[in-house]
Design an enzyme around this catalytic site. Structure first.
Site, mmCIF file in Angstrom:
data_model
loop_
_atom_site.group_PDB
_atom_site.id
_atom_site.type_symbol
_atom_site.label_atom_id
_atom_site.label_comp_id
_atom_site.label_asym_id
_atom_site.label_seq_id
_atom_site.Cartn_x
_atom_site.Cartn_y
_atom_site.Cartn_z
ATOM 1 N N SER A 24 -16.715 -26.118 -8.750
ATOM 2 C CA SER A 24 -17.097 -27.281 -7.953
ATOM 3 C C SER A 24 -15.979 -28.305 -7.805
ATOM 4 O O SER A 24 -15.093 -28.415 -8.647
ATOM 5 C CB SER A 24 -18.309 -27.955 -8.573
ATOM 6 O OG SER A 24 -19.430 -27.179 -8.257
ATOM 7 N N ASN A 28 -24.994 -22.387 -5.409
ATOM 8 C CA ASN A 28 -25.330 -23.477 -6.329
ATOM 9 C C ASN A 28 -24.772 -24.787 -5.809
ATOM 10 O O ASN A 28 -25.070 -25.142 -4.669
ATOM 11 C CB ASN A 28 -25.050 -23.150 -7.805
ATOM 12 C CG ASN A 28 -23.647 -22.787 -8.191
ATOM 13 O OD1 ASN A 28 -23.088 -21.832 -7.684
ATOM 14 N ND2 ASN A 28 -23.054 -23.513 -9.112
ATOM 15 N N ASP A 29 -23.986 -25.512 -6.579
ATOM 16 C CA ASP A 29 -23.679 -26.909 -6.251
ATOM 17 C C ASP A 29 -23.170 -27.166 -4.834
ATOM 18 O O ASP A 29 -22.335 -26.416 -4.333
ATOM 19 C CB ASP A 29 -22.548 -27.423 -7.165
ATOM 20 C CG ASP A 29 -22.729 -27.050 -8.605
ATOM 21 O OD1 ASP A 29 -23.746 -26.444 -8.938
ATOM 22 O OD2 ASP A 29 -21.818 -27.356 -9.396
#
Ligand code: FRU
Length: 821
Positions: free
Chosen positions: A106, A45-46
């Site tokens: 993150s 993801n991020d």
């Protein structure tokens, strides 16, 4: 990997070693992208920690290598200098600490005075009570810091905040720190959700990057979603702005139609007076497609503000078919940002132009009805113009079958419509007053569409497999289409040490074959020859390396022009020549060959004073087998010589290291004083090999038997556990103590059988290497059938061109040829 258990680097390395097949499966999956970054396996993801230091860009990302739905988060790491060639450096950050045991979430990087400072969220989920809602209780969101000088070696994790340190009215959801500098002070933004479920951003301040003080908060006057993830605050062309991802903003007409959003908010801040206001009427969506979230920006060494986003979205109501193949999601292309008239402008960074290969353009003055690019992987630039201005009235652009971009000037609307391969994604629109130009990046399963020089962007995954670019409608346009090359990704750097692809070590003769220019003459009558690098062990090494695996050759050549030529040829074939020795007194061996019409051969050797025979045991140093999974040798260099002793030493070393040993007698009777000595030597060395390859013609000389079945007891002696029996164009068989399999050959028009047997052996050994087979008895019957077919086909292919080494096809060319068969 169990849910919510710490993951240490050693756990990952063990898992990595045990999951080669998983990686192979993902590598070969059909939807893999050509020029986007994806997880090698599992989930992404991020983007995290984006930065550039000493020329190298570091792109970290939220990563679950173990499975494709993203249970436990690590940080993966790609490094690049040019955004075309990447090193996959493997996981960088692990959830291995009490403060981040349920995911290293993150975070960002900030380069200051030669040090990269990382800030990230350590996610903790408590399980000691049943009534936790994980919003106001039961969750830890720690902010952590560590440093690195090179982006690879990380210092100790230091805790900056736990939940107790955030303002009282904030829930447990606080995460995604991003740091920036203004007027000599450092600031950190953190995404947050308050106890009334309003999204906001917390702003902290520090003078030393270590001690942080709460400074202020940034939010809208009216609630705008319940949680703002991944905030990023920076100045762009004189305008202060903030990117963030508000969750839970409902649809408003054609806007905010995804489950979560990503917005850009212009800000007016007075950092001295501690005030930061959002210019609310100017909030805009960053992207109009289905799959865009959690972007992060950084300023590179050229001063560009570059954005990379996650080409995916959390909690999406649609699915991705790639999950079945064991992976999910990718990063967007990097985009350079600018601010123009209060609008965010995104343009693909110029480095991406280097991916362009063939291009062609066409212009249509009247009406565009052109069928274009048939492929899925391309970039298209379209500039519209009509009689009265530089824009378009109505158009439908088909990007691939079932995927359309529809523009209506009357409605002032540009719509992306997925009728095929959307997997739940259907339609998204944006208001566009005048459509002036488009830049479209299409990859196997993704689209990024830049509208009007990057004023708007649609980013989406799409799984329609049928290519077909075409433009219909009442606009005229100039269209330029490029085919696109792939990113070049080296995954070696991230591999656990023990997992590095093992290669072949071949020892023995390297020589030049002189092949007649015309076939069908006796050697005595040939008037002109062509040279071809060869020698059986060199050919075997060549086949392995042409098939994309490491191969090294241990031999000696003369310090003469022929030796130079050999080394050039071996280097060109990709063979590691660093262990080849040169000798100023001895000569490079030569062989003259006659070719019959059917491609069969006769030899005359010039190797009386042959350099290879003087490769001595002292020259077999301890590192020659480093990185090798197989040792291969033949009988030509087993005549009484220092080289014979070098063989003895090397075979002993390989046996000690449990490296597989392969032997191909490759009988050349003319090189031996008497046949008895040759037979004796073969019988001495053969039982020291795990795998013996023997041809139909050699069987009787070695065993005295004409039937392979009867000869087996003599062949399966000592260490030997597998006999490969080759019958030229009729194929090959494999025998073990338990079973045997036989496979037919591939019928082709043979031009020259030089190196056919060697290419069979090389191709077979390359399969063992790429499957990591270290114990020959572990091969299954099915696997053996596949390996024999592969080796038969590769040998057949080699006979179709002249020469040995030079006739051997690269992996790509061979695969291409097989597909066409
Ligand atoms: C955004 C996000 C972040 C969080 C990370 C966890 O997609 O939810 O807020 O830090 O993903 O993977």
């Amino acid at each position: 990997m169990e849910k919510y258990q710490k993951v240490y680097r050693s756990d990952y390395e063990q898992w990595y070693r045990d999951n080669r097949n998983y990686r192979e499966k993902v590598k070969n999956a059909p939807g893999r992208l050509k020029y986007h970054l994806m997880p090698e396996t599992g989930w992404l993801n991020d983007p995290n920690g984006l930065c550039q230091k000493d020329g190298t860009y570091h792109i970290y990302y939220q990563y679950t290598p173990f499975e494709p739905t993203g249970e436990i988060k690590l940080w993966g790491h790609y490094a690049t200098k040019d955004f075309i060639h990447y090193e996959d450096r493997g996981p960088f950050l692990f959830p291995d600490h009490d403060y981040d045991a349920h995911g290293v979430y993150s975070g960002s990087a900030f380069v200051e005075n030669g040090t990269i400072h990382y800030f990230y969220t350590g996610n903790i989920k408590l399980f000691d009570r049943d009534d936790y809602d994980y919003i106001t209780a039961g969750r830890g969101s720690n902010t952590l810091h560590f440093t690195s000088r090179d982006g690879d070696a990380a210092g100790a994790k230091e805790l900056i905040f736990t939940n107790r340190d955030y303002p009282q009215d904030v829930s447990c959801h606080v995460r995604d720190p991003k740091v920036f500098k203004r007027n000599g002070a450092y600031y950190m933004v953190l995404g947050a959700r308050d106890r009334e479920s309003r999204g906001l951003v917390l702003l902290y301040r520090s003078d030393d990057l270590k001690n942080w003080k709460y400074y202020s908060r940034i939010t809208t006057k009216e609630p705008f979603g319940y949680m703002w993830e991944c905030p990023d605050l920076f100045e762009l062309d004189g305008q202060l702005c903030m990117l963030s991802c508000p969750q839970g903003v409902g649809p408003q007409g054609i806007d905010y139609r995804n489950v979560h959003q990503c917005t850009v908010m212009p800000l007016s801040c007075d950092f001295e007076r501690n005030s930061c206001e959002i210019e609310e009427e100017k909030i805009r969506m960053v992207d109009r497609g289905f799959d865009f979230y959690a972007p992060q920006t950084f300023c590179d060494e050229k001063g560009r503000r570059i954005l990379i986003g996650w080409m995916g979205i959390p909690d999406a109501e649609y699915g991705n078919p790639t999950v079945e193949d064991g992976w999910q999601h990718a990063l967007t292309l990097p985009r350079e940002l600018h601010m123009k008239d209060g609008r965010l402008i995104q343009t693909p960074i110029e480095e991406l132009n280097m991916l362009r290969s063939e291009g062609y353009s066409y212009e249509s003055k009247e009406e565009l009805n052109e069928a274009g690019e048939e492929q899925l992987v391309f970039e298209a630039e379209i500039c519209f113009h009509s009689s009265n201005d530089n824009s378009c009235d109505d158009t439908v652009i088909e990007l691939r079958k079932g995927t359309e971009l529809i523009y209506s000037r009357r409605d002032g609307l540009l719509t992306l419509s997925l009728k095929e391969g959307g997997y739940g994604r259907t339609e998204r629109s944006v208001k566009v007053e005048a459509l002036r130009n488009l830049r479209i990046y299409s990859d196997t399963t993704s689209l990024e569409i830049f509208v009007n020089d990057g004023e708007e962007v649609f980013t989406t995954r799409v799984y329609g497999k049928r290519g077909g670019f075409r433009i219909d409608g009442g606009c005229s346009a100039k269209v330029r289409i490029y085919r696109m090359n792939s990113f070049i990704i080296d995954r070696e750097p991230g591999r656990p040490e023990a997992e590095k692809q093992k290669g072949l070590c071949a020892i023995g003769e390297a020589l030049i074959d002189f092949i007649p220019e015309r076939k069908g003459q006796r050697l005595k009558d040939v008037t002109a020859f062509k040279r071809a690098a060869g020698g059986a062990p060199a050919n075997v090494a060549g086949a392995v390396s042409r098939l994309g695996l490491p191969a090294r050759l241990l031999t000696k050549t003369g310090n003469d022009a022929f030796g130079d030529y050999l080394i050039e040829c071996f280097t060109a074939a990709g063979i590691d020549t660093s262990f080849i020795k040169r000798d100023s007194i001895k000569e490079t061996p030569l062989a003259f060959v006659s070719l019959a019409e059917d491609g069969n051969r006769d030899f005359q050797f010039y190797r009386k004073n042959s350099a290879d025979l003087f490769y001595s045991p002292e020259e077999v140093t301890s590192e020659v087998l480093d990185g090798c999974g197989i040792l291969h040798f033949g009988s030509v260099d087993l005549v009484e010589s220092p080289m014979k002793e070098a063989h003895r030493k090397l075979i002993r070393m390989a046996a000690d290291k449990e490296i597989l040993i392969s032997f191909d007698p490759n009988l050349r009777l003319s090189l031996w004083k008497d046949d008895v000595k040759l037979k004796e030597t073969v019988l001495e060395f053969m039982p020291q090999a795990d795998i013996v390859k023997i041809s139909e013609e050699e069987l009787e000389f070695i065993t005295g038997k004409t039937e392979i079945k009867e000869a087996l007891p003599e062949l399966l002696q000592g260490k030997t556990r597998c006999v490969l029996y080759t019958r030229g164009r009729d194929g090959a068989a494999a025998y073990t103590e338990q079973w045997s399999v036989s496979r037919p050959g591939l019928r082709v028009e043979a031009r020259d059988t030089t190196g056919a047997g060697d290419s069979f052996t090389g191709a077979f050994l390359s399969r063992l290497l790429s499957y990591g087979i270290t114990d020959i008895t572990e091969i299954s019957i099915g696997q053996m059938e596949d390996f024999l077919d592969f080796a038969n086909a590769y040998a057949a292919r080699t006979t179709m061109a002249e020469g040995g080494l030079t006739a051997m096809a690269s992996k790509q060319a061979f695969e291409e040829w097989m597909r066409r068969k």
